[in-house]
Design a protein around this motif. Structure first.
Motif, short mmCIF file in Angstrom:
data_model
loop_
_atom_site.label_atom_id
_atom_site.label_comp_id
_atom_site.label_asym_id
_atom_site.label_seq_id
_atom_site.Cartn_x
_atom_site.Cartn_y
_atom_site.Cartn_z
N ASN A 1 58.85 40.59 49.34
CA ASN A 1 58.47 41.73 48.64
C ASN A 1 56.79 41.91 48.45
OD1 ASN A 1 58.83 39.44 47.02
ND2 ASN A 1 59.01 40.50 45.08
N MET A 2 56.07 40.96 48.64
CA MET A 2 54.78 41.19 48.62
C MET A 2 54.24 42.43 49.67
SD MET A 2 53.07 39.25 46.43
CE MET A 2 51.61 38.85 47.15
N TRP A 3 55.08 42.38 50.86
CA TRP A 3 54.74 43.69 51.60
C TRP A 3 55.94 44.36 51.88
CZ3 TRP A 3 51.60 47.08 53.26
CH2 TRP A 3 51.65 47.59 54.28
N ARG A 4 57.02 44.06 52.33
CA ARG A 4 57.91 44.72 52.83
C ARG A 4 58.58 45.74 52.04
NH1 ARG A 4 63.46 42.73 55.80
NH2 ARG A 4 64.27 42.06 53.92
N PRO B 1 52.04 32.03 37.15
CA PRO B 1 50.93 32.63 36.46
C PRO B 1 49.75 33.07 37.38
CG PRO B 1 51.88 31.05 34.81
CD PRO B 1 52.38 30.81 36.49
N VAL B 2 49.37 32.31 38.01
CA VAL B 2 48.24 32.31 38.95
C VAL B 2 48.34 33.53 39.83
CG1 VAL B 2 46.89 31.37 40.98
CG2 VAL B 2 47.51 29.97 39.04
N LEU B 3 49.74 33.61 40.36
CA LEU B 3 50.20 34.89 41.41
C LEU B 3 49.83 36.00 40.37
CD1 LEU B 3 51.89 35.04 44.30
CD2 LEU B 3 53.37 36.14 42.71
N ALA B 4 50.37 35.78 39.37
CA ALA B 4 50.57 37.19 38.51
C ALA B 4 49.24 37.68 38.43
CB ALA B 4 51.32 37.13 37.32
N LEU B 5 48.21 36.73 37.80
CA LEU B 5 46.66 37.34 37.72
C LEU B 5 46.10 37.71 38.98
CD1 LEU B 5 45.36 34.45 35.43
CD2 LEU B 5 45.56 36.60 34.89
N LEU B 6 46.37 36.98 40.05
CA LEU B 6 45.85 37.58 41.25
C LEU B 6 46.29 38.84 41.76
CD1 LEU B 6 46.29 34.61 43.59
CD2 LEU B 6 43.95 35.32 42.80
N ILE B 7 47.48 39.14 41.79
CA ILE B 7 47.93 40.52 41.89
C ILE B 7 47.55 41.74 41.14
CG2 ILE B 7 50.39 40.70 40.95
CD1 ILE B 7 50.21 40.89 44.36
N VAL B 8 47.50 41.37 39.72
CA VAL B 8 47.04 42.21 38.94
C VAL B 8 45.36 42.52 39.06
CG1 VAL B 8 46.69 42.88 36.46
CG2 VAL B 8 48.76 41.88 36.99
N GLY B 9 44.73 41.44 39.35
CA GLY B 9 43.07 41.45 39.42
C GLY B 9 43.32 42.32 40.84
N LEU B 10 43.76 42.10 41.81
CA LEU B 10 43.69 42.82 43.18
C LEU B 10 43.91 44.01 42.98
CD1 LEU B 10 45.10 39.93 45.52
CD2 LEU B 10 42.75 40.92 45.71
N ALA B 11 44.85 44.52 42.39
CA ALA B 11 45.28 46.06 41.93
C ALA B 11 44.21 46.87 41.29
CB ALA B 11 46.60 46.00 41.37
N ILE B 12 43.54 46.00 40.38
CA ILE B 12 42.53 46.77 39.60
C ILE B 12 41.33 47.14 40.52
CG2 ILE B 12 40.91 46.43 37.54
CD1 ILE B 12 43.05 44.73 36.14
N TYR B 13 41.01 45.96 41.29
CA TYR B 13 40.01 46.05 42.33
C TYR B 13 40.37 47.36 43.26
CZ TYR B 13 37.18 45.41 46.27
OH TYR B 13 36.28 45.70 47.42
N ALA B 14 41.47 47.29 43.57
CA ALA B 14 41.96 48.40 44.70
C ALA B 14 41.72 49.75 44.18
CB ALA B 14 43.49 48.18 45.14
N SER B 15 42.01 49.65 42.77
CA SER B 15 42.00 51.18 42.16
C SER B 15 40.50 51.72 42.01
CB SER B 15 42.51 50.92 40.54
OG SER B 15 41.73 50.51 39.86
N THR B 16 39.45 50.65 42.12
CA THR B 16 38.16 51.33 42.25
C THR B 16 37.42 51.93 43.63
OG1 THR B 16 37.12 49.19 42.82
CG2 THR B 16 37.48 49.37 40.50
N ALA C 1 47.63 34.56 47.21
CA ALA C 1 48.56 35.03 46.54
C ALA C 1 49.59 34.95 47.47
CB ALA C 1 48.40 36.48 46.03
N LEU C 2 49.67 35.61 48.57
CA LEU C 2 50.96 35.59 49.38
C LEU C 2 51.27 34.16 49.78
CD1 LEU C 2 52.22 38.05 50.95
CD2 LEU C 2 50.89 37.53 53.04
N LEU C 3 50.35 33.24 49.85
CA LEU C 3 50.94 31.68 50.17
C LEU C 3 51.44 31.26 49.01
CD1 LEU C 3 50.52 29.50 52.14
CD2 LEU C 3 48.59 28.75 51.36
N VAL C 4 51.05 31.75 47.80
CA VAL C 4 51.72 30.96 46.53
C VAL C 4 53.33 31.47 46.58
CG1 VAL C 4 51.60 31.18 43.91
CG2 VAL C 4 49.61 30.88 45.32
N GLY C 5 53.43 32.70 46.66
CA GLY C 5 54.72 33.54 46.81
C GLY C 5 55.58 32.82 47.91
N ALA C 6 54.99 32.45 49.07
CA ALA C 6 55.63 31.98 50.33
C ALA C 6 56.13 30.54 49.85
CB ALA C 6 54.96 31.96 51.61
N ILE C 7 55.18 29.62 49.25
CA ILE C 7 55.52 28.31 48.87
C ILE C 7 56.65 28.30 48.24
CG2 ILE C 7 54.73 26.22 48.12
CD1 ILE C 7 53.54 26.33 50.74
#
Ligand code: PFF
Length: 449
Positions: free
Chosen positions: A31-34, A177-192, A316-322
């Motif tokens: 779900n991170m990409w597909r 929680p690490v994954l959630a933080l990473l993905i939210v942080g990245l989305a915020i960055y991407a919005s800029t 983040a993707l690796l955390v999800g995969a593991i």
């Protein structure tokens, strides 16, 4: 720990521990990409609605069915199905273990690529964009791919050796929680980024016509099963370590909502980045190509920031995969422990070695990887879901008692059973037909050319 009928079987130590482990299983490469890719290709917001409908009508009932069997029998799939249905249902459990072996063996190859991109991103940054495609072709198959495949299998095995509390639960409590933080942080960055608006427009552009095709329905169903880890006993196995005071419908809802949330947010990261660097036209026909070629070249375009952002993305993707890999491995390991009465350590070592070897052809040939994904990740999961719905809908006598333990008795459990009896099998049979046709064509193309 008071448990029903499972003797000394281990349990999760907390509600949160189970929820995060199950969310960890669900959230992964799938779900991170597909998801976002499919949404963008297949009608944007219209696809998102279809996906939600599919999850509600088919995914959630099947998830609740798996939880009910697992917690009720307090056993791994083969024995759990026999517990409620007699030996005639044991082969279905074996099929789940086989699906676990197939899926994990190619999934670990993709996780290996991810690990490589994460490590290299941190150490060297991302390559000159014009070289991304060649680089991926070079590393995707061959001895180096096999080496990274072995490396991630060692990581997953060393977690599963620790058991439920000391391994799977502990790691999930930290990593999710690490994954959630990473993905939210990245989305915020991407919005800029300056292309963010166009990226969102592409992601959400709605086209209701495109969801009226059979393939799109099939994609939505396949994606829901793969993404929610359904149809092969992963959720069943985790639920076998639950005590009877858990409210299963609430748990299943939490898992599905979190899984959807991460999938949705991943799109909010990816599309703004692609549009910001004008790479939308390089989104290739293959989902993997886009993830491992187009995105890294966007990170390279970003310069210094790209090294940080790109590394965080692949971490983040690796955390999800593991966390998904450990759930796949646990299906096989717990089945070996319960049926052969082996100690956990031996079960993990033998299972991991066999799965690693079985995955080698996928590490050397990307077409084999694709075929394994089609058979394991699509056909077997949908078939497993179909059989599970028939089992709990028609063959399991005390399903309603089992599912309602831990709740104050909910009237709509009859609705759940009705969905499992009629709606889920009808939808999945339809999907099965197209999947089989697709698989036969795929095999024909592979060997015909
Ligand atoms: N749900 C995982 C993902 O989306 O990547 C993949 C997966 C894990 C599928 C566990 C099936 C499973 F049993």
């Amino acid at each position: 720990m008071a448990t029903a009928g499972g003797g000394s079987r281990e349990t999760f130590s907390s509600k949160l521990g189970f929820t995060l482990a199950a969310v960890g299983s669900a959230v992964g490469l799938g779900n991170m990409w597909r998801f976002s890719y499919m949404a963008a290709e297949n009608g944007g917001a219209a696809f998102v609605m279809l996906y939600i409908l599919m999850t509600a009508l088919v995914g959630l009932p099947v998830m609740l069915a798996e939880m009910t069997i697992g917690r009720g029998a307090r056993n791994s799939p083969i024995k759990a199905l026999a517990h409620f249905g007699g030996t005639a249902w044991q082969p279905l459990g074996l099929l789940f273990v086989a699906a676990g072996v197939i899926i994990l063996s190619y999934y670990a190859v993709i996780a290996g690529w991810t690990a490589r991109y994460a490590v290299e991103g941190v150490v060297f940054g991302f390559l000159d964009p014009s070289k991304s495609a060649d680089y991926f072709t070079q590393i995707a198959s061959g001895p180096q791919a096999a080496m990274w495949h072995v490396a991630v299998m060692i990581v997953a095995s060393s977690i599963v050796v620790g058991g439920i509390r000391g391994g799977i639960e502990r790691v999930s409590l930290i990593l999710m929680p690490v994954l959630a933080l990473l993905i939210v942080g990245l989305a915020i960055y991407a919005s800029t980024l300056s292309g963010a608006g166009e990226g969102y427009t592409y992601y959400f552009s709605t086209d209701f016509k495109s969801i009226l095709k059979a393939e799109v329905l099939q994609d939505a169903a396949g994606q829901a099963f793969f993404s929610l880890s359904l149809g092969m006993g992963a959720i069943l196995t985790y639920s076998s370590y639950l005590s009877r005071d858990h409210h299963l419908p609430n748990e299943s809802l939490m898992i599905a909502v979190s899984d959807f949330g991460v999938a949705f947010m991943a799109g909010m990261v990816i599309f703004p980045i692609l549009f910001a660097f004008g790479l939308q036209n390089q989104v290739s026909g293959s989902t993997l190509g886009t993830l491992f070629i187009t995105l890294p070249s966007a990170f390279a375009h970003m310069g210094g920031a790209g090294r940080i952002i790109g590394s965080l993305f692949f971490i983040a993707l690796l955390v999800g995969a593991i966390t998904s890999m450990i759930s796949l491995l646990e299906v096989v390991v717990s089945s070996v422990i319960d049926t052969l009465k082996w100690p956990r350590k031996r079960a993990v070592v033998v299972a991991a070695v066999c799965i690693t070897l079985f995955g080698l052809p996928a590490a050397f040939d990307i077409n084999i990887l694709g075929l394994m994904d089609q058979i394991g990740g699509n056909v077997m999961l949908v078939f497993g879901g179909l059989m599970l719905s028939l089992f709990v809908g028609w063959a399991m006598p005390d399903a309603i008692d089992e599912v309602s333990a831990g709740t104050s008795g909910i009237k709509w459990f009859f609705l759940w059973r009705g969905l499992l009896r009629f709606v889920v099998p009808a939808v999945l049979l339809f999907v099965m037909y197209f999947l089989i046709v697709g698989t036969v064509n795929m095999i024909g193309n592979m060997f015909g050319s």
